[in-house]
Design an enzyme around this catalytic site. Structure first.
Site, short mmCIF file in Angstrom:
data_model
loop_
_atom_site.label_atom_id
_atom_site.label_comp_id
_atom_site.label_asym_id
_atom_site.label_seq_id
_atom_site.Cartn_x
_atom_site.Cartn_y
_atom_site.Cartn_z
N GLY A 102 0.81 -1.22 0.00
CA GLY A 102 0.00 0.00 0.00
C GLY A 102 0.83 1.26 0.00
N ASP A 104 4.20 1.47 -1.39
CA ASP A 104 4.80 1.52 -2.73
C ASP A 104 3.91 0.70 -3.68
OD1 ASP A 104 6.44 1.89 -4.86
OD2 ASP A 104 8.05 0.60 -4.16
N ASN A 150 -8.33 4.35 4.99
CA ASN A 150 -8.14 4.53 3.55
C ASN A 150 -9.18 3.74 2.79
OD1 ASN A 150 -6.88 2.37 1.52
ND2 ASN A 150 -6.26 1.80 3.60
N TYR A 152 -8.59 3.60 -0.86
CA TYR A 152 -7.97 3.78 -2.18
C TYR A 152 -8.68 2.95 -3.25
CZ TYR A 152 -3.66 6.46 -1.28
OH TYR A 152 -2.74 7.45 -1.02
N GLY A 153 -9.01 1.70 -2.92
CA GLY A 153 -9.69 0.85 -3.90
C GLY A 153 -8.78 0.38 -5.03
N PHE A 154 -7.56 -0.01 -4.66
CA PHE A 154 -6.60 -0.57 -5.64
C PHE A 154 -6.35 0.36 -6.82
CE2 PHE A 154 -7.69 -5.31 -4.54
CZ PHE A 154 -6.98 -5.19 -3.37
N ASN A 181 2.22 -7.92 -4.04
CA ASN A 181 0.87 -8.14 -3.53
C ASN A 181 -0.12 -8.00 -4.69
OD1 ASN A 181 -1.77 -7.25 -2.47
ND2 ASN A 181 -0.78 -7.31 -0.46
N SER A 214 -8.34 -9.50 1.12
CA SER A 214 -8.81 -8.96 2.40
C SER A 214 -8.94 -7.44 2.44
CB SER A 214 -7.85 -9.41 3.50
OG SER A 214 -6.50 -9.19 3.12
N SER A 215 -8.69 -6.75 1.30
CA SER A 215 -8.90 -5.30 1.33
C SER A 215 -10.39 -5.00 1.36
CB SER A 215 -8.28 -4.65 0.09
OG SER A 215 -6.88 -4.69 0.20
N ASN A 217 -11.93 -2.42 0.36
CA ASN A 217 -12.39 -1.35 -0.54
C ASN A 217 -12.68 -1.81 -1.96
OD1 ASN A 217 -11.99 0.59 1.57
ND2 ASN A 217 -9.80 0.34 1.21
N THR A 218 -12.70 -3.11 -2.19
CA THR A 218 -13.11 -3.64 -3.50
C THR A 218 -14.34 -4.51 -3.25
OG1 THR A 218 -10.87 -3.60 -4.38
CG2 THR A 218 -12.39 -5.12 -5.44
N LYS A 255 -3.11 -13.02 2.33
CA LYS A 255 -3.30 -11.93 3.31
C LYS A 255 -4.74 -11.93 3.81
CE LYS A 255 -2.30 -7.06 4.16
NZ LYS A 255 -1.55 -5.89 3.71
N ASN A 286 -4.82 -7.34 7.23
CA ASN A 286 -5.18 -6.13 6.49
C ASN A 286 -5.89 -5.14 7.44
OD1 ASN A 286 -5.71 -4.42 4.22
ND2 ASN A 286 -5.61 -6.25 2.95
N THR A 287 -6.44 -4.09 6.90
CA THR A 287 -7.14 -3.09 7.71
C THR A 287 -8.51 -3.63 8.15
OG1 THR A 287 -8.01 -2.19 5.66
CG2 THR A 287 -6.05 -1.14 6.55
N THR A 359 1.40 2.39 8.92
CA THR A 359 0.89 3.63 9.52
C THR A 359 1.94 4.32 10.40
OG1 THR A 359 -1.33 2.72 9.41
CG2 THR A 359 -1.02 4.62 10.86
C1 LIG Z 1 -3.10 4.08 2.86
C2 LIG Z 1 -3.06 2.58 2.92
C3 LIG Z 1 -3.12 1.85 1.74
C4 LIG Z 1 -3.09 0.45 1.79
N1 LIG Z 1 -3.12 -0.29 0.63
C5 LIG Z 1 -3.03 -1.63 0.68
C6 LIG Z 1 -3.01 -2.41 -0.51
O1 LIG Z 1 -3.03 -1.90 -1.63
N2 LIG Z 1 -2.94 -3.76 -0.40
C7 LIG Z 1 -2.88 -4.40 0.83
O2 LIG Z 1 -2.82 -5.62 0.90
N3 LIG Z 1 -2.89 -3.68 1.97
C8 LIG Z 1 -2.96 -2.33 1.93
N4 LIG Z 1 -2.95 -1.61 3.09
C9 LIG Z 1 -2.92 -2.32 4.39
C10 LIG Z 1 -1.50 -2.43 4.95
O3 LIG Z 1 -0.69 -3.22 4.12
C11 LIG Z 1 -1.53 -3.07 6.37
O4 LIG Z 1 -2.01 -4.37 6.26
C12 LIG Z 1 -2.39 -2.28 7.34
O5 LIG Z 1 -2.28 -0.91 7.13
C13 LIG Z 1 -2.04 -2.58 8.79
O6 LIG Z 1 -0.73 -2.15 9.10
P1 LIG Z 1 -0.40 -0.76 9.86
O7 LIG Z 1 -1.32 -0.67 11.02
O8 LIG Z 1 1.03 -0.84 10.21
O9 LIG Z 1 -0.67 0.32 8.86
C14 LIG Z 1 -3.00 -0.22 3.05
C15 LIG Z 1 -2.92 0.55 4.22
C16 LIG Z 1 -2.95 1.92 4.17
C17 LIG Z 1 -2.87 2.72 5.45
#
Ligand SMILES: Cc1cc2nc3c(=O)[nH]c(=O)nc-3n(C[C@H](O)[C@H](O)[C@H](O)COP(=O)(O)O)c2cc1C
Length: 409
Positions: A102, A104, A150, A152-154, A181, A214-215, A217-218, A255, A286-287, A359
């Site tokens: 997320g 990069d 977030n 973002y929705g991929f 990923n 597991s995201s 947003n999709t 994930k 994931n979130t 984060t």
């Molecule tokens: C802004 C943002 C974008 C993210 N985008 C993705 C993503 O594209 N794919 C994914 O598997 N997880 C994504 N994540 C989730 C993170 O990889 C991670 O699983 C989650 O933020 C929990 O870790 P943290 O509390 O250290 O942020 C995203 C998280 C954030 C905050």
């Protein structure tokens, strides 16, 4: 005083102001550069990051990626001690702290992220064809809660562009650990094909591949974690990976969401026992779509996935549960709310072989990576562990003892 001399005087004053501005600008620049060079944590925490936090979160995210992409980062001066080396199945890591997916998303900043001290870099999520993601605004800082929401929705430049970037990087003999990923396109009618095409595309540039179901947003994505869908998906993905030439064999990780029900957790563990679905690792988590009651920020009601501090214990508990349910046989990357060495240590004791963060990195910047590694090293030594590996899973049973009815493998 003649007109001429007053012009000269005025010009003189102007020059003085210019020189003063130049000197103070230069001094401020030197001050900033010196503090960045010295990885001064207080400078980042009290000045640089709060300044960045005044800017729109997506803008500052893109700014940070661009700065990294063009190499405007300094190599961390911290040398990873042997205690921190660990393995993730067949992968060997110099340190167990990676950057989560997320940050990069398009594979632009891998080298820089490695340089500032991450033990491995997960790129993505990447979708097969480019897609813009959701409408803006789609990222929100919850400063009081040390959290982010977030949706973002991929947003992805797609397989081809990201692949070319990583391929070019590998041509420079870059040997750092890269995970890719994989996500699915929002309007895809064949999710399995989206993941299978990602496996085939990235196997020769990635050290591991992630099936991200597991995201939040999709639409419909997380339902791929249900028993029937997961079985079909993982058997397809594992078969595609096993069909690759031997020199392209790449471990596949799954994930998971932190919002699974107990039944779903047991179902997933069941599916993973099937040799056809034998993936090589789990990433937890994931979130969350949950909103703990004690959140204080105004943005709490924004739709999307919550990350950061409020996610920490939810993900640590899920790590312990899945470690117990899978008998400790599947390596786990623990992620969610890691801000300190203690947070990382807790996830390792719960069953994680490595950890990731996102984060805390955007809240506190690069010095936080070194701080977490130093504190983790100290905690391992204090508890008489020679290495990360010795500590993995040592508290999993304790954390899950209320659930002792779970069958262990
Ligand atoms: C802004 C943002 C974008 C993210 N985008 C993705 C993503 O594209 N794919 C994914 O598997 N997880 C994504 N994540 C989730 C993170 O990889 C991670 O699983 C989650 O933020 C929990 O870790 P943290 O509390 O250290 O942020 C995203 C998280 C954030 C905050």
């Amino acid at each position: 005083m003649s007109v001429c001399s007053s012009i000269v005087n005025f010009g003189g004053r102007n020059n003085k102001i210019k020189s003063l501005l130049l000197v103070s600008g230069g001094a401020a620049g030197m001050f900033v550069a010196l503090n960045i060079f010295q990885e001064n944590e207080i400078f980042y925490e009290k000045f640089l990051m709060p300044a960045l936090h005044k800017v729109d979160p997506e803008f500052s995210h893109n700014f940070a990626v661009t700065v990294s992409k063009y190499g405007f980062v300094l190599r961390s001066k911290y040398k990873d001690p042997d205690t921190l080396s660990t393995s993730l199945g067949t992968l060997k890591l110099n340190n167990p702290v990676g950057i989560a997916a997320g940050f990069d998303k398009q594979g632009e900043a891998v080298e820089a992220l490695n340089k500032i001290g991450f033990g491995f870099v997960e790129v993505g999520s990447v979708t097969p064809v480019p897609q813009p993601g959701n409408d803006k605004p789609r990222v929100f800082r919850l400063l009081e809660d040390e959290a982010v929401i977030n949706r973002y929705g991929f947003n992805s430049e797609g397989h081809d562009i990201v692949y070319n970037r990583l391929h070019n990087l590998r041509k420079t003999n870059y040997v750092g650990i890269i995970g890719v990923n994989l996500g699915k396109n929002k309007n895809s009618e064949d999710p399995l094909e989206d993941y299978v095409s990602g496996i085939r595309k990235f196997a020769d540039v990635a050290d591991y591949l992630v099936v991200n179901v597991s995201s939040p947003n999709t639409p419909g994505l997380r339902s791929l974690q249900s028993k029937h869908h997961l079985k079909e998906l993982l058997s397809g993905v594992v078969a595609a990976r096993d069909d690759l030439p031997a020199n392209c064999w790449t471990p596949v990780f799954l994930k998971l969401s932190p919002d699974l029900t107990d039944e779903e957790k047991r179902d997933i563990a069941d599916v993973l026992k099937d040799p056809k679905c034998a993936i090589d690792g789990l990433i937890i988590s994931n979130t969350t779509v949950g909103r703990p009651e004690n959140l204080q920020s105004n943005s709490v009601f924004e739709e999307g996935g919550l990350s950061g501090r409020p996610l920490r214990d939810l993900s640590t508990n899920l790590i312990a549960e899945m470690y117990s349910l899978t008998g400790g046989k599947i390596p786990i990357i623990g992620v969610g709310g890691i801000f300190t060495g203690q947070d990382a240590y807790d996830k390792i004791c719960a069953g994680a072989s490595a950890v990731q963060l996102y984060t805390s990195f955007i809240f506190y910047g690069p010095p936080r990576i070194t701080r977490i590694k130093k504190e983790l090293d100290e905690l391992l030594r204090i508890n008489n562990y020679q290495s990360v590996e010795e500590a993995v899973g040592t508290k999993a049973l304790k954390l899950t003892e209320k659930r002792s009815w779970w069958p262990l493998w």
